[in-house]
Design a protein around this motif. Structure first.
Motif, PDB file in Angstrom:
ATOM      1  N   LEU A 224       0.808  -1.217   0.000  1.00  0.00           N
ATOM      2  CA  LEU A 224       0.000   0.000   0.000  1.00  0.00           C
ATOM      3  C   LEU A 224       0.844   1.271   0.000  1.00  0.00           C
ATOM      4  N   GLY A 225       2.164   1.110   0.114  1.00  0.00           N
ATOM      5  CA  GLY A 225       3.028   2.274  -0.057  1.00  0.00           C
ATOM      6  C   GLY A 225       3.661   2.833   1.196  1.00  0.00           C
ATOM      7  N   ALA A 226       3.763   2.047   2.280  1.00  0.00           N
ATOM      8  CA  ALA A 226       4.462   2.541   3.468  1.00  0.00           C
ATOM      9  C   ALA A 226       5.892   2.934   3.100  1.00  0.00           C
ATOM     10  N   THR A 227       6.337   4.083   3.604  1.00  0.00           N
ATOM     11  CA  THR A 227       7.680   4.565   3.264  1.00  0.00           C
ATOM     12  C   THR A 227       8.680   4.350   4.390  1.00  0.00           C
ATOM     13  N   LEU A 228       8.191   4.106   5.604  1.00  0.00           N
ATOM     14  CA  LEU A 228       9.079   3.888   6.747  1.00  0.00           C
ATOM     15  C   LEU A 228       8.320   3.087   7.791  1.00  0.00           C
ATOM     16  N   PHE A 229       8.981   2.066   8.347  1.00  0.00           N
ATOM     17  CA  PHE A 229       8.378   1.289   9.424  1.00  0.00           C
ATOM     18  C   PHE A 229       9.026   1.689  10.749  1.00  0.00           C
ATOM     19  N   ARG A 230       8.194   2.114  11.684  1.00  0.00           N
ATOM     20  CA  ARG A 230       8.659   2.663  12.960  1.00  0.00           C
ATOM     21  C   ARG A 230       8.558   1.612  14.055  1.00  0.00           C
ATOM     22  N   ILE A 231       9.621   1.501  14.841  1.00  0.00           N
ATOM     23  CA  ILE A 231       9.611   0.676  16.053  1.00  0.00           C
ATOM     24  C   ILE A 231       9.692   1.614  17.240  1.00  0.00           C
ATOM     25  N   ASN A 232       8.711   1.554  18.101  1.00  0.00           N
ATOM     26  CA  ASN A 232       8.656   2.418  19.276  1.00  0.00           C
ATOM     27  C   ASN A 232       9.442   1.767  20.412  1.00  0.00           C
ATOM     28  N   LEU A 233      10.590   2.357  20.759  1.00  0.00           N
ATOM     29  CA  LEU A 233      11.430   1.770  21.805  1.00  0.00           C
ATOM     30  C   LEU A 233      10.789   1.854  23.180  1.00  0.00           C
ATOM     31  N   SER A 234       9.798   2.718  23.356  1.00  0.00           N
ATOM     32  CA  SER A 234       9.102   2.775  24.647  1.00  0.00           C
ATOM     33  C   SER A 234       8.305   1.505  24.900  1.00  0.00           C
ATOM     34  N   HIS A 235       8.057   0.738  23.834  1.00  0.00           N
ATOM     35  CA  HIS A 235       7.286  -0.496  23.968  1.00  0.00           C
ATOM     36  C   HIS A 235       8.043  -1.703  23.416  1.00  0.00           C
ATOM     37  N   THR A 236       9.360  -1.575  23.303  1.00  0.00           N
ATOM     38  CA  THR A 236      10.186  -2.668  22.782  1.00  0.00           C
ATOM     39  C   THR A 236      11.380  -2.885  23.691  1.00  0.00           C
ATOM     40  N   ALA A 237      11.521  -4.090  24.214  1.00  0.00           N
ATOM     41  CA  ALA A 237      12.660  -4.406  25.083  1.00  0.00           C
ATOM     42  C   ALA A 237      13.953  -4.391  24.267  1.00  0.00           C
ATOM     43  N   ILE A 238      15.064  -4.082  24.918  1.00  0.00           N
ATOM     44  CA  ILE A 238      16.334  -3.975  24.211  1.00  0.00           C
ATOM     45  C   ILE A 238      16.711  -5.288  23.528  1.00  0.00           C
ATOM     46  N   ASN A 239      16.391  -6.418  24.147  1.00  0.00           N
ATOM     47  CA  ASN A 239      16.740  -7.703  23.527  1.00  0.00           C
ATOM     48  C   ASN A 239      15.809  -8.080  22.367  1.00  0.00           C
ATOM     49  N   GLU A 240      14.787  -7.257  22.137  1.00  0.00           N
ATOM     50  CA  GLU A 240      13.870  -7.510  21.031  1.00  0.00           C
ATOM     51  C   GLU A 240      14.186  -6.656  19.806  1.00  0.00           C
ATOM     52  N   VAL A 241      15.086  -5.691  19.953  1.00  0.00           N
ATOM     53  CA  VAL A 241      15.325  -4.735  18.876  1.00  0.00           C
ATOM     54  C   VAL A 241      15.852  -5.420  17.617  1.00  0.00           C
TER      55      VAL A 241
END
Length: 730
Positions: free
Chosen positions: A30-47
């Motif tokens: 559908l044309g997404a230009t950037l996928f964002r990962i929110n570090l406030s909701h992502t553990a460091i070992n999941e990055v």
């Protein structure tokens, strides 16, 4: 196949609702230009694993959005608590199991920076507390606060203190995550709570050269230092949610316009986030206010939009993306005040019809012409079916029966004279005695075997054709053992060319299953589908076809499957349309397909059995119906041994992009050892599908193996045979 054709950027936040292959593929499509990962909701070992998962399914770059200089609630054991007014709570530095009376803030040491009298707003003003004291008992330092306004408070929610507390621009976790991200190829980073130019310089130093820094404007300090921040950043992002913690919400619209205007004046790229489609977190359609907000945000000059909760945790991430694309496309089409009617047409994300537009023909009423003045030409039911499909737009860009030039172009070049791909002759054959007396510019009635007028034909040309030559070039053979050739040779050696108008479609017991391209496109859009797999069949439902259908949804990441059986005449021993449609209806009623992902509609045409040419033709018809993909089997639309196993794939490869993507399947069999469906081979354990054996078994009243056909379908077929109801063409 990117559906979105927009100059605006769309940033999608990925989370539990969207971190899977199908959703990532659809958002990409559908044309997404950037996928964002929110570090406030992502553990460091999941990055790193999360970035790797995204990169596995798309080339769209990933952006890590830092925690930044913010305070949040810690973890509550129950996930959420209710803070009651006039109670006392303790904000602890030591880690505690959070409840309604004692909990942590994050970072935990921020408690030491609080002062007596501080007002603390929690979870976007859901609750408000005031610091009244400090305690330091048994090594547990905590702030004591009274609840001035009660409300629900959840884990990891925003916290605002009513005075400025300077925090480092990056947390330790941010620094570690940036390092992890760089190691796996991440080059985009968003700085949350960018308050001053030094904050931007700090993240740029940590991220290193060749990176893109997006500074988020969400505090009063950021507004005070907006130009300096913009100068140091690659882009700005207005986070309207966090900004509303410090700015009254009624001032946000005007402030958004001011920030965008300032950014545009400096030549800075700017995005807008928060609550664009908040209602679609739980609903498949937005509110009118949300759609207006998106349109007006684009009118303000925003370069892009950011979907957050909508795609991260919402129930309809693909629908949300589709809605943003449609509003954006509508905005970019412009607003001509003198053109009101076009606004009644919905913006479609489905593939364009073949040739660009559906060529539909208006129905003509009996009173609109003088039947006594028009010659009647009796034609076969199959030709009348062609009239219906020409009128409905299924054969777009055709609007009538082909003339000699078009026929020759299709046979020689697999294209119309204008170069558009088209592989199948659509011609109206008549006998010499019928052709005599008919000429160009004459209108005639096309009637059925009972003399009932079904269509009008404006004759543009009458031509004689060489049946043997045409048969050889069309079917690849002139043998009458080929059922398509036999029917073709049995018709006349003259063709009538010209546009048609439909009077009355032929009666059909399956009329309720027939859907025009206009109707299928409406239904697909209503269901929020923009990537649809079409399936053409002349057989009752069996398990191998069910496997192919399900596998095609997985392969393509499609929103839905359109099962479109042929319900016109076929050769002897083929299944009648009634049992075919009933078999699929039973599977749908008994929940054999994933809910909400399959639609059934009959295709009122007939089989020509011309193999590769017909495979492309049936694909183009489904393209006109709105499908983006089309299943092509090893012997799709063929018969006997007249066509080789690789000819279907070869013709698609030769023609190139035709606007609908083929999904190829080789012959599939059942592996009795593995108890699964696999590519058919010569091993004894692999059982092939045999239509002849299945037909003989059913006629004999014998049940087929369970791996071949579901019981509910077999029961229906055997019951009809037992009751002497026809199942096969005779």
């Amino acid at each position: 196949m990117i559906v979105s054709e927009t100059n605006k950027e769309i940033l999608c936040t990925l989370g539990p609702a969207s971190l899977d292959e199908r959703t990532i593929m659809r958002l990409t499509d559908l044309g997404a230009t950037l996928f964002r990962i929110n570090l406030s909701h992502t553990a460091i070992n999941e990055v790193a694993p999360t970035v790797g998962l995204i990169q596995k399914f798309t080339d769209v770059p990933v952006c890590l959005d830092t925690e930044g200089a913010q305070i949040r609630t810690g973890k509550f054991v129950q996930g959420q608590v209710e803070l009651n007014e006039h109670t006392v709570v303790r904000l602890s530095v030591s880690q505690v199991p959070g409840d309604a009376y004692r909990f942590n803030l994050y970072p935990r040491d921020i408690v030491r920076d609080l002062q007596i009298g501080d007002f603390i707003s929690i979870d976007f003003a859901s609750a408000l507390v005031q610091v009244i004291d400090f305690e330091d008992a048994a090594g547990d330092y905590c702030a004591v606060a009274r609840v001035l306004h009660g409300g629900p408070v959840g884990s990891n929610k925003a916290v605002t203190v009513d005075r400025d507390i300077v925090l480092p621009p990056l947390t330790d976790k941010d620094i570690a995550a940036i390092s992890e991200g760089r190691a796996v190829g991440v080059e985009h980073f968003a700085l949350s709570f960018a308050n001053r130019i030094s904050d931007v310089k700090a993240i740029r130093k940590v991220a290193g050269g060749g990176t893109t820094i997006i500074s988020k404007i969400e505090t009063l300090d950021a507004l005070a230092n907006l130009k300096e921040i913009a100068d140091e950043s690659d882009a700005l992002l207005i986070d309207r949610g966090d900004l509303s913690r410090q700015v009254p919400i009624e001032r946000i619209p005007a402030l958004q316009k001011s920030i965008i205007s300032t950014a545009k004046g400096m030549g800075a790229k700017i995005y807008v986030a928060t609550n664009l489609l908040e209602s679609m977190v739980t609903a498949p359609t937005p509110t009118r206010a949300e759609v207006n907000d998106i349109y007006n945000t684009l009118s303000d000059g925003a370069d892009g939009l950011v979907l957050a909760a909508e795609t991260a945790i919402g129930e309809f991430p693909v629908h949300c993306m589709g809605m943003v694309v449609k509003v954006t496309q509508n905005f970019e089409q412009g607003n001509d005040a003198d053109q009101i009617l076009p606004f009644a047409e919905p913006v479609s994300l489905l593939p364009d019809p073949h040739g660009g537009t559906l060529k539909t023909r208006d129905f003509v009423e009996h009173g609109d012409f003088d039947a006594s003045e028009l010659v009647k030409v009796e034609i076969r039911d199959t030709d009348l079916l062609d009239c219906e499909q020409l009128a409905s737009g299924t054969f777009s860009p055709l609007s009538g029966f082909m003339d000699r030039e078009t026929l020759e172009s299709v046979l020689d070049n697999c294209s119309l004279p204008n170069g558009a791909v088209w592989t199948l002759p659509i011609i109206l054959q008549v006998a010499p005695d019928v052709a005599q007396g008919l000429g160009k510019d004459r209108k005639v009635q096309l009637v059925d075997s009972s003399g009932v007028p079904r269509a009008l034909l404006d004759i543009a040309e009458v031509s004689e054709i060489d049946l043997g030559d045409i048969a050889l070039r069309w079917f690849g053979t002139s043998s009458t053992e080929h059922p398509g050739v036999a029917k073709f040779l049995d018709k006349g050696n003259y063709i009538l060319a010209g546009d048609i108008q439909l009077i009355d479609p032929m009666p059909s017991p399956f009329r309720h299953y027939l859907l025009s391209p206009t109707q299928t496109r409406f239904l697909f859009a209503h269901k929020g589908w923009s990537r649809v797999v079409g399936f053409h069949t002349r057989n009752v439902a069996h398990r191998v076809h069910q496997f192919i259908q399900t596998e095609s949804l997985t392969r393509t990441g499609a929103d839905g499957l359109f099962i479109s059986p042929v319900i016109g005449p076929k050769k002897p021993n083929d299944f009648l349309p009634g049992p075919i449609m009933k078999s699929y209806q039973l599977l749908l009623e008994f929940g054999r397909y994933e809910a909400g992902r399959v639609m059934l509609g009959g295709f009122a045409t007939y089989s020509r059995y011309c193999g590769p040419r017909e495979a492309v033709f049936t694909a183009l018809c489904r393209k006109n119906m709105g499908c983006s993909h089309f299943i092509v089997g090893r012997d799709h639309t063929g018969v006997g041994d007249f066509y080789g196993p690789d000819e279907n794939r070869a013709i698609f490869d030769r023609l190139g992009d035709i606007g609908i993507a083929p999904v190829f399947f080789e012959a599939i069999g059942f592996d009795e050892t593995k108890q699964s469906y696999v590519l058919q081979n010569d091993e004894a354990a692999t059982r092939p599908i045999s239509g002849t054996e299945a037909r003989q078994s059913l006629i004999s009243g014998e049940r087929l193996p369970d791996w071949y056909m579901e019981d509910i379908v077999q029961d229906m077929l055997l019951e009809q045979i037992s009751d002497d109801k026809p199942v096969f063409y005779s």
